[in-house]
Motif scaffolding. Structure first.
Motif, PDB file in Angstrom:
ATOM      1  N   ARG A 142      75.578  77.929  39.436  1.00 48.13           N
ATOM      2  CA  ARG A 142      76.211  77.332  40.538  1.00 48.13           C
ATOM      3  C   ARG A 142      76.638  75.722  40.072  1.00 48.13           C
ATOM      4  N   GLU A 171      67.479  63.301  41.696  1.00 49.30           N
ATOM      5  CA  GLU A 171      68.808  62.665  41.937  1.00 49.30           C
ATOM      6  C   GLU A 171      69.404  61.853  40.674  1.00 49.30           C
ATOM      7  N   PHE A 224      78.427  59.255  43.381  1.00 51.78           N
ATOM      8  CA  PHE A 224      77.209  60.022  44.032  1.00 51.78           C
ATOM      9  C   PHE A 224      76.745  59.080  45.138  1.00 51.78           C
ATOM     10  N   GLY A 253      73.813  59.403  47.441  1.00 53.74           N
ATOM     11  CA  GLY A 253      72.238  60.232  47.604  1.00 53.74           C
ATOM     12  C   GLY A 253      71.403  59.395  48.580  1.00 53.74           C
ATOM     13  N   MET A 259      77.557  71.808  39.501  1.00 47.47           N
ATOM     14  CA  MET A 259      76.844  70.737  40.121  1.00 47.47           C
ATOM     15  C   MET A 259      77.599  70.000  41.349  1.00 47.47           C
ATOM     16  N   ASP A 260      76.727  69.506  42.151  1.00 47.35           N
ATOM     17  CA  ASP A 260      77.489  68.864  43.228  1.00 47.35           C
ATOM     18  C   ASP A 260      78.122  67.589  43.242  1.00 47.35           C
ATOM     19  N   ALA A 261      79.295  67.742  42.705  1.00 46.05           N
ATOM     20  CA  ALA A 261      80.028  66.474  42.353  1.00 46.05           C
ATOM     21  C   ALA A 261      81.203  66.564  43.226  1.00 46.05           C
ATOM     22  N   PRO A 262      81.564  65.303  43.944  1.00 43.01           N
ATOM     23  CA  PRO A 262      82.794  65.305  44.799  1.00 43.01           C
ATOM     24  C   PRO A 262      83.973  65.209  43.874  1.00 43.01           C
ATOM     25  N   ASP A 295      70.420  64.481  37.762  1.00 42.09           N
ATOM     26  CA  ASP A 295      71.870  65.024  37.915  1.00 42.09           C
ATOM     27  C   ASP A 295      72.881  64.007  37.668  1.00 42.09           C
ATOM     28  N   ARG A 354      75.669  64.152  34.736  1.00 39.95           N
ATOM     29  CA  ARG A 354      77.138  64.075  35.219  1.00 39.95           C
ATOM     30  C   ARG A 354      77.827  62.954  34.460  1.00 39.95           C
ATOM     31  N   THR A 414      72.399  74.678  36.927  1.00 37.74           N
ATOM     32  CA  THR A 414      73.477  73.736  37.381  1.00 37.74           C
ATOM     33  C   THR A 414      73.794  72.777  36.239  1.00 37.74           C
TER      34      THR A 414
END
Length: 439
Positions: free
Chosen positions: A381, A136, A153, A155, A383-386, A139, A143, A226
């Motif tokens: 893929r 976590e 984030f 998490g 990065m998991d960012a809103p 990442d 970011r 990522t």
């Protein structure tokens, strides 16, 4: 193969008043000499509470100082601990980026989970959570370095709202990423993520060659990147790879003394079997009693870059043949004067041939990796960012539970300033009135 240096900053007892001062001042002189000699990178560990074994608790401070005394050598975190109780990821991004700017883009960003009970327990981190916390935090830290703004984030271990973290690093999109790999499984994890593997080299060149081949196979076949920047590299660090170069083999062994084995002993003491009372246990004294003055146990020929320049060259060539991209040589407890001579001998008589061959190897690797990188990029893929809420903003006074004001320093200060201003105005009016009467 690049050749670099690794600092733990060990400081055996007994300590005098100036020992820690000299430890870091001598280290800066050595890094300056290593830069001139042609070493690739100086890597600093981050450890906490591991007295005698490592006093390197703030690597970014030392590396910042070293950046102003060097020109070419790269500056590596080897590694920064990422559990947020030790280093919040936003602070990680800020410190890494600042160092990258003041060093003009020379940072290598290695990270890890932490493993010792002294550190995990000292920061009250559950060992069962440390891998999740590292993932976590890495990442979020990356970011924070690349997003404008970081969009937030939520998490399991880290929660952070949207903020624009500044400054941003000079290297775009971010400095090269590495992870500490004590276990072979972590080497595979590094390959899957497309980041560099800092593999602990305890077992010699033959097993390392298998680990190198495995890393690149995993990278080609299973990497799903990522992070914006790939870093397909593997290096070997620490273990028995001490460095002491002298005109003759006998002189090198004499100068190394029993210090060559202190790194491995310290790992056993703090990470495995030892019992430690803070501020009381004498780690070096225990080590000396175990070694018994036998330099062969403390580190001898065949266990590191130890010996004459000719001996050291042959030793390093055995690692070069494994295909490893970089070899990091450990500086164990030793004298500053002999270390400076060792660095000078490396620069004059050992490093030039490796630097020349590495330049050719890097070019050949780039050509070989080009189609592999294209294949890997197809699996990328995001990065998991809103998404960022353009209507979001922050401001006003910090509030606590139940909406009550809990941080009123500024309003208190403003009220005090207003009262002072009123008092000053009244005093000035009195002075003016008195002056008018005098006239």
């Amino acid at each position: 193969m690049k050749i670099s240096l690794f600092y733990e900053f060990p400081l055996p007892r007994p300590w005098t008043t100036d020992d820690e001062l000299l430890l870091f001042q001598d280290g800066l002189d050595e890094v300056e000499a290593a830069d001139k000699a042609g070493f690739s990178t100086v890597w600093l560990t981050e450890h906490h509470f591991l007295e005698e074994y490592s006093h390197g608790s703030a690597p970014e401070i030392f590396l910042a100082a070293a950046s102003q005394r060097t020109r070419d050598i790269r500056l590596g975190f080897g590694v920064m601990h990422l559990p947020p109780a030790i280093n919040h990821p936003a602070r990680v991004a800020e410190r890494v980026s600042t160092l990258d700017l003041i060093s003009r883009g020379r940072v290598e960003f290695g990270s890890g989970e932490s493993s010792s009970v002294g550190e995990l327990g000292g920061f009250e981190i559950d060992p069962a959570d440390k891998r999740e916390q590292w993932e976590e935090a890495l990442d979020v830290a990356v970011r924070c370095m690349v997003e404008e703004p970081f969009t937030g984030f939520d998490g399991k271990h880290i929660r952070m709202p949207a903020r624009n973290v500044v400054p941003k690093p000079l290297q775009k999109a971010h400095p090269p990423l590495w992870v500490a790999c004590t276990r072979p499984a972590t080497v595979e994890l590094a390959a899957h993520k497309g980041i560099g593997a800092m593999s602990m080299a305890y077992s010699g060149p033959a097993p390392l060659a298998k680990r190198v081949a495995g890393y690149y196979t995993e990278f080609e076949e299973r990497c799903v990147p990522t992070f914006p920047m790939l870093n397909p590299n593997i290096l070997a660090v620490g273990g028995d790879l001490s460095m002491m170069v002298a005109p003759t083999d006998d002189q090198a062994l004499e100068r190394l003394g029993i210090g060559g084995g202190f790194f491995g002993f310290g790992i056993m003491h703090y990470y495995a079997t030892g019992q430690h009372t803070p501020g009381r246990t004498g780690v070096w004294d225990i080590y000396k009693s175990v070694v018994g003055g036998d330099a062969g146990l403390g580190g001898g020929l065949g266990r590191g870059a130890i010996g004459s320049p000719e001996t050291v060259r042959e030793f390093l060539r055995t690692y070069e043949q494994t295909g490893v991209d970089e070899l990091i040589l450990l500086l164990t407890p030793r004298s500053h004067e002999t270390t400076m001579e060792s660095i000078e001998l490396m620069g004059k008589h050992v490093l030039p041939e490796f630097i020349e061959r590495d330049a050719k190897a890097v070019a050949a690797k780039a050509a070989r990796m080009e189609p592999i990188l294209e294949k890997v990029e197809q699996r990328r893929r995001p990065m998991d960012a809103p998404p960022f809420d353009e209507n979001y903003s922050f401001g006003g006074l910090p509030t606590g539970r139940g909406g009550a004001f809990t941080a009123t320093e500024m309003t208190d200060a403003m009220e005090a300033l207003a009262a002072d201003a009123q008092e000053n105005a009244e005093q000035i009016a009195k002075l003016k009135a008195a002056a008018a009467q005098d006239k």
